[in-house]
Design a protein around this motif. Sequence first.
Motif, PDB file in Angstrom:
ATOM      1  N   ASP A  64     -31.079 -30.492   6.898  1.00  0.00           N
ATOM      2  CA  ASP A  64     -30.847 -29.740   8.125  1.00  0.00           C
ATOM      3  C   ASP A  64     -31.680 -30.353   9.242  1.00  0.00           C
ATOM      4  O   ASP A  64     -32.476 -31.279   9.020  1.00  0.00           O
ATOM      5  CB  ASP A  64     -31.216 -28.264   7.939  1.00  0.00           C
ATOM      6  N   VAL A  65     -31.504 -29.813  10.421  1.00  0.00           N
ATOM      7  CA  VAL A  65     -32.236 -30.294  11.584  1.00  0.00           C
ATOM      8  C   VAL A  65     -33.704 -29.895  11.461  1.00  0.00           C
ATOM      9  O   VAL A  65     -34.060 -29.011  10.678  1.00  0.00           O
ATOM     10  CB  VAL A  65     -31.630 -29.710  12.876  1.00  0.00           C
ATOM     11  N   PRO A  66     -34.600 -30.533  12.208  1.00  0.00           N
ATOM     12  CA  PRO A  66     -36.029 -30.205  12.102  1.00  0.00           C
ATOM     13  C   PRO A  66     -36.324 -28.769  12.536  1.00  0.00           C
ATOM     14  O   PRO A  66     -35.676 -28.211  13.422  1.00  0.00           O
ATOM     15  CB  PRO A  66     -36.689 -31.210  13.063  1.00  0.00           C
ATOM     16  N   GLY A  67     -37.323 -28.189  11.882  1.00  0.00           N
ATOM     17  CA  GLY A  67     -37.867 -26.917  12.323  1.00  0.00           C
ATOM     18  C   GLY A  67     -37.214 -25.671  11.790  1.00  0.00           C
ATOM     19  O   GLY A  67     -37.544 -24.568  12.239  1.00  0.00           O
ATOM     20  N   VAL A  68     -36.296 -25.789  10.815  1.00  0.00           N
ATOM     21  CA  VAL A  68     -35.618 -24.596  10.309  1.00  0.00           C
ATOM     22  C   VAL A  68     -36.202 -24.109   8.982  1.00  0.00           C
ATOM     23  O   VAL A  68     -35.705 -23.138   8.412  1.00  0.00           O
ATOM     24  CB  VAL A  68     -34.099 -24.846  10.149  1.00  0.00           C
ATOM     25  N   GLY A  69     -37.249 -24.765   8.492  1.00  0.00           N
ATOM     26  CA  GLY A  69     -37.934 -24.271   7.299  1.00  0.00           C
ATOM     27  C   GLY A  69     -37.598 -25.005   6.018  1.00  0.00           C
ATOM     28  O   GLY A  69     -37.735 -24.432   4.935  1.00  0.00           O
ATOM     29  N   LYS A  70     -37.188 -26.274   6.106  1.00  0.00           N
ATOM     30  CA  LYS A  70     -36.850 -27.025   4.896  1.00  0.00           C
ATOM     31  C   LYS A  70     -38.071 -27.200   4.006  1.00  0.00           C
ATOM     32  O   LYS A  70     -38.056 -26.863   2.813  1.00  0.00           O
ATOM     33  CB  LYS A  70     -36.272 -28.394   5.264  1.00  0.00           C
ATOM     34  N   SER A 192     -28.096 -26.339   3.245  1.00  0.00           N
ATOM     35  CA  SER A 192     -28.568 -26.353   4.624  1.00  0.00           C
ATOM     36  C   SER A 192     -29.153 -24.980   4.926  1.00  0.00           C
ATOM     37  O   SER A 192     -28.483 -23.957   4.707  1.00  0.00           O
ATOM     38  CB  SER A 192     -27.425 -26.665   5.600  1.00  0.00           C
ATOM     39  N   VAL A 193     -30.364 -24.955   5.403  1.00  0.00           N
ATOM     40  CA  VAL A 193     -31.029 -23.686   5.682  1.00  0.00           C
ATOM     41  C   VAL A 193     -30.371 -22.988   6.851  1.00  0.00           C
ATOM     42  O   VAL A 193     -30.089 -21.784   6.809  1.00  0.00           O
ATOM     43  CB  VAL A 193     -32.535 -23.913   5.943  1.00  0.00           C
ATOM     44  N   GLY A 194     -30.098 -23.718   7.918  1.00  0.00           N
ATOM     45  CA  GLY A 194     -29.444 -23.123   9.082  1.00  0.00           C
ATOM     46  C   GLY A 194     -30.417 -22.319   9.931  1.00  0.00           C
ATOM     47  O   GLY A 194     -31.536 -21.990   9.519  1.00  0.00           O
ATOM     48  N   TYR A 195     -29.973 -22.002  11.128  1.00  0.00           N
ATOM     49  CA  TYR A 195     -30.795 -21.201  12.025  1.00  0.00           C
ATOM     50  C   TYR A 195     -30.794 -19.739  11.580  1.00  0.00           C
ATOM     51  O   TYR A 195     -29.786 -19.226  11.112  1.00  0.00           O
ATOM     52  CB  TYR A 195     -30.274 -21.298  13.457  1.00  0.00           C
TER      53      TYR A 195
END
Length: 358
Positions: A64-70, A192-195
């Motif tokens: 996923d994109v940075p900053g979503v808690g991966k 994918s964690v997602g927003y």
Amino acid sequence: MTTYDDRASHGGTPTPVNSGVGEDLTATVERVRGSVEAVIEGKPEVVRLALTVLLAEGHLLIEDVPGVGKTMLAKALARSIDCSVRRIQFTPDLLPSDITGVSIWDQQRRDFEFKPGAIFAQIVIGDEINRASPKTQSALLESMEERQVTIDGQTYELPSPFMVVATQNPVEMEGTYPLPEAQRDRFMARVSVGYPSVEAELRMLDVHGGVSPLEDLQPVAHAHDIVKLVEAVRGVHVSEPVRRYAVELVAATRTHPDLRLGASPRATLHLLRAAKASAALAGRDYALPDDVQALAGAVLAHRLLPTAQAQLNRRTAEQVVGEILQHTPVPAASGRPGGFDGLGRTVPAYPQQPPRSR
């Protein structure tokens, strides 16, 4: 073959869920689930998939994109279990020996001494795995598939349980290397964690605003508990129609016109194992087509390569898997009333359960 960590080796035959381990499985999994969800706000389906992969003896890729808690998800899962944990920050200058280990000459003993690398842990967190070079990424191939490491002709077994939880940014991000097909195929599932939702993000501000909840996270299960649960999952029954259904789904990816690379036989095995773990998490000692359907996207999509025309048409691998699910007949019980309807919902006459011991 040399066993590196004898304390982590466990024997015994697989124990069916219906033999009394089911209650222990449910209680242990609920503790781990609650511990992880205390850190990851509003993503219960992501947490469930991570636990499914853990009990299915697989490896998890979080993209996923940075900053979503991966990385937060990977750390929360690791800290919830009392086991050895190592974190690897993948960078372009990371060497394969930093992962697997290296033999160093000992002047006093006048012999080579093996110094184990970061892969010798029960849960290995690979942060931003696609920032390392393909040469370094390939150092994980043997350990992820065979659960062993070979250095200078000597083979070392990895501890049990063993799970790699890797995170990566999308390949469009700068300074990243796309994972090769052989590497992606070794991950059982991609998530994918997602927003988060607005409510979950507000709760996150309250919980994470002062101090990180990871600091107060304590283990709620032991490594040997996870080993017992893994053995219990192995005993989950999968009837022949459900097995055939999984094979047909995977086979359909190899002939789909929008795909230039379908799923491998390893994908079929991973899909079956994940379905068994999902059934166990639901308190059942038998797998349903519902379990296969629910996990098909997470297990298959990251292994598929769309054709150039499909990419031009903005067709994703997830869309192709969804189309295959719609067109592949769901198995019904032969010679019995009932079975499954078009949505994969169960009718009580099915599934065929394993014979009970009297």
